[in-house]
Motif scaffolding. Structure first.
Motif, PDB file in Angstrom:
ATOM      1  N   THR A  42       0.836  -1.208   0.000  1.00 54.85           N
ATOM      2  CA  THR A  42       0.000   0.000   0.000  1.00 54.85           C
ATOM      3  C   THR A  42       0.871   1.259   0.000  1.00 54.85           C
ATOM      4  N   GLU A  74      -8.323  -5.601   4.767  1.00 53.99           N
ATOM      5  CA  GLU A  74      -9.153  -6.713   5.205  1.00 53.99           C
ATOM      6  C   GLU A  74     -10.603  -6.268   5.062  1.00 53.99           C
ATOM      7  N   GLU A  99       0.033  -8.792  -4.906  1.00 56.89           N
ATOM      8  CA  GLU A  99       0.174  -9.380  -6.236  1.00 56.89           C
ATOM      9  C   GLU A  99      -0.512  -8.571  -7.329  1.00 56.89           C
ATOM     10  N   ALA A 119      -7.131 -15.424  -6.568  1.00 59.05           N
ATOM     11  CA  ALA A 119      -6.662 -14.474  -5.555  1.00 59.05           C
ATOM     12  C   ALA A 119      -6.479 -15.110  -4.176  1.00 59.05           C
ATOM     13  N   VAL A 172     -16.064  -9.396  -0.171  1.00 60.62           N
ATOM     14  CA  VAL A 172     -14.930 -10.290   0.045  1.00 60.62           C
ATOM     15  C   VAL A 172     -15.018 -10.822   1.466  1.00 60.62           C
TER      16      VAL A 172
HETATM   17  C1  7RM Z   1      -3.440  -4.229  -0.214  1.00 57.73           C
HETATM   18  C2  7RM Z   1      -3.212  -5.468   0.616  1.00 57.73           C
HETATM   19  C3  7RM Z   1      -4.171  -8.926   0.398  1.00 57.73           C
HETATM   20  C4  7RM Z   1      -5.351  -9.588   1.074  1.00 57.73           C
HETATM   21  C5  7RM Z   1      -6.481  -9.890   0.148  1.00 57.73           C
HETATM   22  C6  7RM Z   1      -7.663  -9.905   1.090  1.00 57.73           C
HETATM   23  C7  7RM Z   1      -7.343  -8.821   2.077  1.00 57.73           C
HETATM   24  C8  7RM Z   1      -7.279  -6.435   1.259  1.00 57.73           C
HETATM   25  C9  7RM Z   1      -9.384  -5.886   1.350  1.00 57.73           C
HETATM   26  C10 7RM Z   1      -9.261  -7.235   1.746  1.00 57.73           C
HETATM   27  C11 7RM Z   1     -11.535  -7.377   2.035  1.00 57.73           C
HETATM   28  C12 7RM Z   1     -10.700  -5.304   1.326  1.00 57.73           C
HETATM   29  N1  7RM Z   1      -2.344  -6.371   0.121  1.00 57.73           N
HETATM   30  N2  7RM Z   1      -7.932  -7.535   1.682  1.00 57.73           N
HETATM   31  N3  7RM Z   1      -8.139  -5.424   1.060  1.00 57.73           N
HETATM   32  N4  7RM Z   1     -10.327  -7.974   2.076  1.00 57.73           N
HETATM   33  N5  7RM Z   1     -11.737  -6.099   1.678  1.00 57.73           N
HETATM   34  N6  7RM Z   1     -10.904  -4.025   0.981  1.00 57.73           N
HETATM   35  O1  7RM Z   1      -3.808  -5.602   1.665  1.00 57.73           O
HETATM   36  O2  7RM Z   1      -1.217  -8.553  -0.107  1.00 57.73           O
HETATM   37  O3  7RM Z   1      -1.178  -7.443   2.038  1.00 57.73           O
HETATM   38  O4  7RM Z   1      -3.193  -8.522   1.315  1.00 57.73           O
HETATM   39  O5  7RM Z   1      -5.921  -8.707   2.061  1.00 57.73           O
HETATM   40  O6  7RM Z   1      -7.719 -11.139   1.767  1.00 57.73           O
HETATM   41  O7  7RM Z   1      -6.268 -11.113  -0.508  1.00 57.73           O
HETATM   42  S1  7RM Z   1      -1.916  -7.745   0.853  1.00 57.73           S
END
Ligand code: 7RM
Length: 653
Positions: free
Chosen positions: A318, A395, A424, A505, A519
């Motif tokens: 981020t 999350e 990714e 994903a 999600v």
């Molecule tokens: C940017 C970041 C990725 C994982 C992804 C999800 C979770 C991230 C959200 C989310 C629900 C969201 N990169 N995730 N953003 N789940 N709503 N807005 O976090 O590689 O560290 O993580 O995070 O499980 O696969 S990360």
């Protein structure tokens, strides 16, 4: 243990509140009509190469590409034949405009010291440091590790690497010496840039010392550059270690950006896998920069006069995409804060918002839950009226936290963009567009133009509305990862072997009748309780909606009768928890979700183990819940003592 993912994930989250974009926001938005959004999506669908090619004209290229897209997932090449430089796109191109003297970075240190770098000043520092790197023997294609606090020199070092085509690998400042050594060995880094230390809650965090220890185990590193940040004692090894300020004293500020192939690796960023060694996610230059630039502009609705603040650490994706590359490619003023949100008190973030009149604020649900726990009096002490847009990432956000953010921080007038993406994916994939998308707490709403997701079952069949399934991408996008460094087989195995022809994903999700995505977390965060597939996130959300609960982490454990039992780790806003509260919480979850979700165990804990980016480490909790010794990678754990406390508790029971 986990059930086949094509069995429905039973989604119990019922959320019906809708928040349309405020009319005044909609009127001024970069993407301001549904028709515009639909037309972009349609164009991307009918003619992906035409769409992305047109978008790529917003970057400055030394040489235009021959083909927009070559190959199919997983082996795609974007803008082949094109030559570009990320540092040039973040800096040089603005110097030809009035932005030359615009603030590029406004920085505040934890002790309260500040520094503002205009685009011209930042350019000069970057050019000088790029010359330093060259002097130390760094060449195009080499890897350079950055292990630094959140200080301007970190952004300078990133852009300097990018300028000469050295691939940076940033390691978050909280990682241990072992973690640094592993990553340096994997990447075969030639140079490490660090600082003597950094500030965290008023204490000096030693960094150089960890680098020294790591170097006993990583032989590729030839030189170390040290920024003097906190003034603590460090050992400087002759002919290996150099002070940043001394090196910067006698280099020229003339360093033209090297034209690089579009596919040239811009950076590697290590992210923890569910097992085994961390994965070195590798991003390209042209495609990544396009994604970072466009998504920042679309999602955060940037305007020239905005002060934009993303609170992430640059050691996380981020920070790469939304503190440095995206904002700077857009010529934005990006704010960077070194320290903790609760230093010297819990109002620090809001003090910063007021002081710099921040307009756009981007943070993580885990931070929002901490703010809630600390109390409204902190944000209420400050003038937050400059804020016009809020964002979240990392999350699923529980509706409770969303509503608090909306009311207490956004005063019910700021749209909230809940952005779903991954290390990714390089940039935001699913998110509201704040000028056109009605938001609803807990949903990241719709795909951005050019992003083509689907919800499928285990055999790849698209799922109907409101059925849970696996979140995949059916079309390639420019800013997707290109490989896992040094392990292309693992890249294919992890992301492309589960669902034929798609990028998987690893998340479970559903799409509602509005076309909105929900999600539900990693698919390994799905429980199978007596044949019902439940998302741990939804049980957590139910727990957190109880007034006494600050945070909850839910995991499954082997259960003779049910297959999996539900174990809840609960952190309270105050107090230690009682048998009475335990019963009350059990009833509360039953009331919110139903008897099927009745917790088998509720454990009160002072804190739950999290990664440094705030994600609950369920793998560790699963081991604890099952009474197992924890194996596997714990290097991404934020605070080791949390785990030790939970384990100790286990022993004493
Ligand atoms: C940017 C970041 C990725 C994982 C992804 C999800 C979770 C991230 C959200 C989310 C629900 C969201 N990169 N995730 N953003 N789940 N709503 N807005 O976090 O590689 O560290 O993580 O995070 O499980 O696969 S990360």
């Amino acid at each position: 243990m986990s059930a086949p993912a094509d069995e429905r994930i039973e989604s119990v989250l019922q959320e019906t509140r809708m928040f349309p974009p405020p009319a005044d926001f909609a009127a001024q938005a970069n993407i301001s009509s549904e028709e515009q959004y639909q037309a972009m999506c349609q164009k991307a669908k009918d003619d992906p190469a035409g769409f992305w090619g047109e978008m790529a004209e917003n970057l400055d290229w030394f040489k235009t590409w021959d083909t927009v897209l070559e190959g199919d997932m997983p082996e795609t090449k974007w803008f082949s034949g094109g030559q570009i430089n990320a540092s040039y796109n973040c800096l040089d191109r603005h110097l030809k405009t009035w932005r030359k003297n615009k603030a590029a970075i406004i920085w505040e240190g934890e002790p309260g010291d500040t520094r503002t770098l205009t685009y011209q000043e930042l350019h000069r520092e970057v050019c000088k440091f790029a010359n330093v790197l060259k002097k130390l023997g760094v060449e195009t294609g080499d890897r350079v590790t950055l292990y630094m606090p959140m200080i301007p020199e970190l952004a300078i070092a990133m852009l300097a690497c990018a300028r000469i085509g050295a691939t940076h690998s940033i390691i978050f400042g909280g990682f241990s010496a072992d973690a640094i050594a592993d990553r340096n060995n994997d990447a075969q880094s030639k140079v490490v840039i660090t600082a003597d230390g950094g500030w965290r809650r008023g204490k000096e965090i030693a960094l150089k010392q960890n680098v020294d220890t790591s170097l006993e185990k990583s032989s590729s590193v030839e030189k170390v550059v040290v920024v003097n940040r906190v003034g603590c004692d460090v050992e400087m090894v002759p002919d290996r270690d150099y002070w940043w300020h001394e090196l910067m004293d006698d280099v020229s500020a003339d360093c033209p950006a090297t034209p690089l192939d579009s596919e040239h690796p811009l950076f590697i960023l290590y992210t923890s896998g569910s097992t085994g060694k961390p994965k070195g996610v590798m991003h390209s230059t042209g495609g990544y920069m396009l994604g970072a630039m466009l998504t920042t502009n679309w999602v955060f609705d940037l305007k020239e006069e905005d002060t934009y603040w993303c609170t992430a650490d640059i050691g996380w994706i981020t920070g790469h995409s939304y503190i440095v590359y995206g904002p700077l490619a857009n010529g934005t003023t990006t704010l960077m804060y070194e320290g903790a949100p609760n230093w010297p008190d819990e109002g620090r973030f809001w003090e910063i918002v007021e002081k710099y009149q921040v307009n756009i604020f981007y943070t993580a649900p885990t931070a929002i839950r901490a703010f809630i726990k600390w109390g409204d009096e902190f944000p209420n002490r400050y003038d937050l009226s400059s804020l016009r847009l809020l964002g979240t990432v990392g999350e699923p956000i529980n509706p409770e936290a969303w509503m608090w953010y909306h009311k207490v921080i956004g005063r019910e007038k700021c749209p909230i963009v809940d952005t779903w993406w991954q290390t990714e994916t390089g940039g935001i994939m699913l998110s509201p567009l704040p000028g056109i998308t009605s938001t609803t707490p807990g949903s990241c709403t719709r795909p951005l133009p050019g992003v083509v997701p689907d919800i499928v079952n285990e055999t790849g069949e698209s799922q109907p509305e409101n059925s849970g399934g696996l979140l995949v991408m059916t079309q390639p996008w420019p800013h997707m990862l290109r490989t896992l460094y040094g392990d292309h087989d693992r890249f294919i195995e992890t992301y492309f072997s589960k669902i034929d022809g798609c990028y998987f994903a690893g998340d479970g999700a559903r799409r509602d009748d509005n076309g909105y995505y929900w999600v539900m977390g990693r698919v390994d965060d799905v429980l199978n309780v007596s044949g019902h597939r439940l998302s741990t996130m939804e049980i957590e959300s139910a727990l957190v909606s109880h007034p006494e609960v600050a945070e909850a982490a839910v995991v499954g454990f082997p259960h003779d009768l049910k297959g999996e039992g539900i174990c809840c780790f609960v952190t309270l806003k105050s107090g230690n928890g009682s048998d009475e509260l335990l019963k009350e919480l059990t009833q509360h979850v039953r009331g919110q979700i139903g008897a099927i979700a009745t917790p088998d165990q509720i454990r009160f804990a002072a804190a739950v183990p999290k990664t440094r980016s705030g994600k609950i480490m369920r793998r560790l909790l699963r081991d604890i819940a099952a009474g197992r010794e924890s194996a596997g990678d714990t290097t991404t754990l934020e605070d080791r003592s949390v785990l030790e406390k939970l384990m100790a508790k286990e022993d004493s029971e």
